[in-house]
Design a protein around this motif. Structure first.
Motif, short mmCIF file in Angstrom:
data_model
loop_
_atom_site.label_atom_id
_atom_site.label_comp_id
_atom_site.label_asym_id
_atom_site.label_seq_id
_atom_site.Cartn_x
_atom_site.Cartn_y
_atom_site.Cartn_z
N SER A 9 31.00 82.90 -4.83
CA SER A 9 30.49 82.61 -6.17
C SER A 9 29.49 81.47 -6.08
O SER A 9 29.44 80.72 -5.10
CB SER A 9 31.63 82.26 -7.12
OG SER A 9 32.26 81.06 -6.71
N ILE A 10 28.69 81.36 -7.10
CA ILE A 10 27.70 80.30 -7.18
C ILE A 10 27.84 79.63 -8.55
O ILE A 10 27.96 80.30 -9.58
CB ILE A 10 26.27 80.86 -6.95
CG1 ILE A 10 25.25 79.73 -6.92
CG2 ILE A 10 25.91 81.89 -7.98
CD1 ILE A 10 23.87 80.20 -6.44
N THR A 12 26.86 77.76 -11.89
CA THR A 12 25.69 77.71 -12.78
C THR A 12 26.12 77.06 -14.09
O THR A 12 27.33 76.90 -14.35
CB THR A 12 25.15 79.12 -13.09
OG1 THR A 12 26.06 79.77 -14.00
CG2 THR A 12 25.00 79.95 -11.82
N LYS A 19 28.79 86.26 -6.18
CA LYS A 19 27.68 86.32 -5.22
C LYS A 19 27.81 87.57 -4.36
O LYS A 19 28.92 87.92 -3.93
CB LYS A 19 27.70 85.06 -4.34
CG LYS A 19 26.56 84.93 -3.38
CD LYS A 19 26.71 83.64 -2.58
CE LYS A 19 25.62 83.53 -1.52
NZ LYS A 19 25.81 82.28 -0.71
N ALA A 52 24.75 87.08 -8.38
CA ALA A 52 23.77 86.29 -7.63
C ALA A 52 23.55 86.94 -6.27
O ALA A 52 24.50 87.15 -5.51
CB ALA A 52 24.29 84.87 -7.44
N GLY A 54 21.93 86.36 -2.75
CA GLY A 54 21.43 85.23 -1.96
C GLY A 54 21.78 83.92 -2.61
O GLY A 54 22.91 83.70 -3.07
N GLN A 55 20.78 83.03 -2.71
CA GLN A 55 20.98 81.71 -3.33
C GLN A 55 19.94 81.53 -4.45
O GLN A 55 19.02 80.70 -4.34
CB GLN A 55 20.82 80.61 -2.27
CG GLN A 55 21.91 80.58 -1.22
CD GLN A 55 23.24 80.10 -1.80
OE1 GLN A 55 23.29 79.48 -2.86
NE2 GLN A 55 24.34 80.40 -1.09
N ASP A 57 18.03 80.44 -7.95
CA ASP A 57 18.02 79.25 -8.80
C ASP A 57 17.42 79.61 -10.16
O ASP A 57 17.25 80.80 -10.48
CB ASP A 57 17.25 78.11 -8.12
CG ASP A 57 15.81 78.52 -7.77
OD1 ASP A 57 15.28 79.45 -8.42
OD2 ASP A 57 15.23 77.93 -6.84
N SER A 60 14.40 82.02 -10.09
CA SER A 60 14.52 83.33 -9.42
C SER A 60 14.39 84.48 -10.41
O SER A 60 14.76 84.35 -11.59
CB SER A 60 15.87 83.42 -8.70
OG SER A 60 15.95 82.43 -7.69
N ASN A 83 16.24 85.97 -2.95
CA ASN A 83 17.14 85.34 -3.90
C ASN A 83 16.81 85.86 -5.29
O ASN A 83 15.66 85.77 -5.74
CB ASN A 83 16.97 83.82 -3.86
CG ASN A 83 17.28 83.25 -2.48
OD1 ASN A 83 18.28 83.62 -1.86
ND2 ASN A 83 16.43 82.37 -1.99
N TRP A 85 18.69 87.19 -9.35
CA TRP A 85 19.83 87.46 -10.23
C TRP A 85 19.82 88.95 -10.56
O TRP A 85 18.75 89.52 -10.83
CB TRP A 85 19.73 86.65 -11.52
CG TRP A 85 19.67 85.17 -11.31
CD1 TRP A 85 18.57 84.37 -11.34
CD2 TRP A 85 20.77 84.30 -11.02
NE1 TRP A 85 18.90 83.05 -11.08
CE2 TRP A 85 20.27 82.99 -10.88
CE3 TRP A 85 22.15 84.50 -10.85
CZ2 TRP A 85 21.07 81.89 -10.59
CZ3 TRP A 85 22.95 83.41 -10.56
CH2 TRP A 85 22.41 82.13 -10.43
#
Length: 348
Positions: A9-10, A12, A19, A52, A54-55, A57, A60, A83, A85
């Protein structure tokens, strides 16, 4: 979070987002194979929401897709080492194109999913990228008005997404082009064969029983000489509609799929009658030949029509129009052909 393809998970401002990666696992690929063969196809869906890749932000890109697992996998696989969403709509496990036609990949669900996912807190821009094939279900101006997000329609195929993103979200003519090449037609064959298997089995048993009971010789002889021929004829009809039709689709005469199937069926029936060496001068032989000239094209045309819903050759209105005129004719020809065949057995 408890889905097998989620790798973590990331964090936010909208909370923890699951993820995923762009590399499919053997489990993902096995799921695709099973879906192609119709195993669990109706339940091959993922949870709707924001993912998500990749990574990503706040800058993205946001890509929108359906919650049909195969659609989701094609999308994430098409943009490796990126990267982004991915906003997944609840289309009840249906792919983008079909869902757009049914209204589940639509304005209401898109706006609702934007709000539920907290997308406005996750990204700083207000642009979402939808697949072009989703356009029939989405009113972009209403999405902008209701959510504040501008809709950009991306390329037809996910594989063109990297070039589309690198090109400043500008589509080339090729990215707008809808094609239906041999590979895409061939991949549909297994599910069509599987769908036809049970009816084929039931009809074959019926034909064998009728041949054995009504033929001119004893039951076993009738079964071997007449019954097996009938099963072979039915098998060729299925192959014509479910296999030959998609493989030769661009080169078959007619626009309607039923006409293409009818053509294949007539060729198969004519060839089968010629190779069987049937005595067309006798009443029984002539009626038997006539029955297969009715049954085989009817079956092939019916099965060929199944491809109207998964091709780019027809529109929804075109499909409805074809069904209205072709289906009654196919049923009539099939029933009449069966009656003629039974008559040929009785008078033989």
């Amino acid at each position: 979070m408890d889905q097998a393809f989620v790798t973590g998970s990331i964090a936010t401002p909208a909370g923890a987002i699951p993820k995923v990666g762009s590399v499919l696992t053997s489990r993902d690929r096995w799921g695709t194979i099973k879906a192609r063969w119709g195993v669990g196809r109706m339940d091959y869906a993922i949870d709707p929401g924001l993912y998500a890749l990749g990574q990503p932000d706040s800058k993205s890109p946001v890509l929108v897709t359906a919650n049909y697992k195969m659609s989701f996998d094609y999308l994430r696989q098409a943009i490796p080492d990126r990267n982004a969403w991915i906003l997944v709509l609840d289309t009840k496990g249906i792919n983008v194109w079909c869902a757009a036609g049914k209204g589940t990949f639509g304005t209401e669900e898109l706006v609702r999913r934007i709000e539920l996912s907290g997308l406005a807190k996750v990204v700083g821009h207000r642009i979402i990228i939808l697949p072009q094939l989703g356009a029939p279900g989405v009113a972009a101006h209403q999405v902008k008005q209701l959510s504040g997000f501008k809709v950009n329609y991306g390329p037809v195929r996910a594989v063109d997404l990297p070039a589309y993103l690198d090109g400043g979200m500008q589509k080339t003519n090729r990215m707008r082009e809808i094609t239906f090449p041999l590979k895409e037609r061939a991949v549909l064959i297994p599910i069509e064969l599987l769908s036809a298997f049970r009816p084929f089995l039931m009809l074959s048993l019926g034909l064998l029983a009728l041949a054995g009971l009504l033929g001119p010789d004893n039951f076993l002889m009738n079964l071997v000489h007449i019954g097996l021929f009938a099963v072979a004829a039915l098998f060729l009809a299925v192959m014509g509609g479910a296999v030959i039709n998609p493989l030769l689709l661009p080169w078959l005469p007619g626009r309607a799929f039923s006409v293409k199937g009818l053509f294949i069926g007539l060729v198969i029936a004519s060839g089968l009658i010629f190779l069987s060496g049937a005595d067309l001068q006798s009443p029984a032989g002539g009626l038997a030949a006539l029955s297969w000239l009715l049954i085989i094209p009817a079956v092939a045309a019916y099965l060929a029509m199944n491809f109207t819903g998964c091709s780019t050759y027809t529109s929804l209105s075109g499909v409805k129009k074809e069904m209205r005129f072709a289906l009654p004719l196919e049923i009539t020809a099939g029933v009449l052909g069966l009656a003629v065949w039974i008559t040929s057995l009785v008078i033989a």
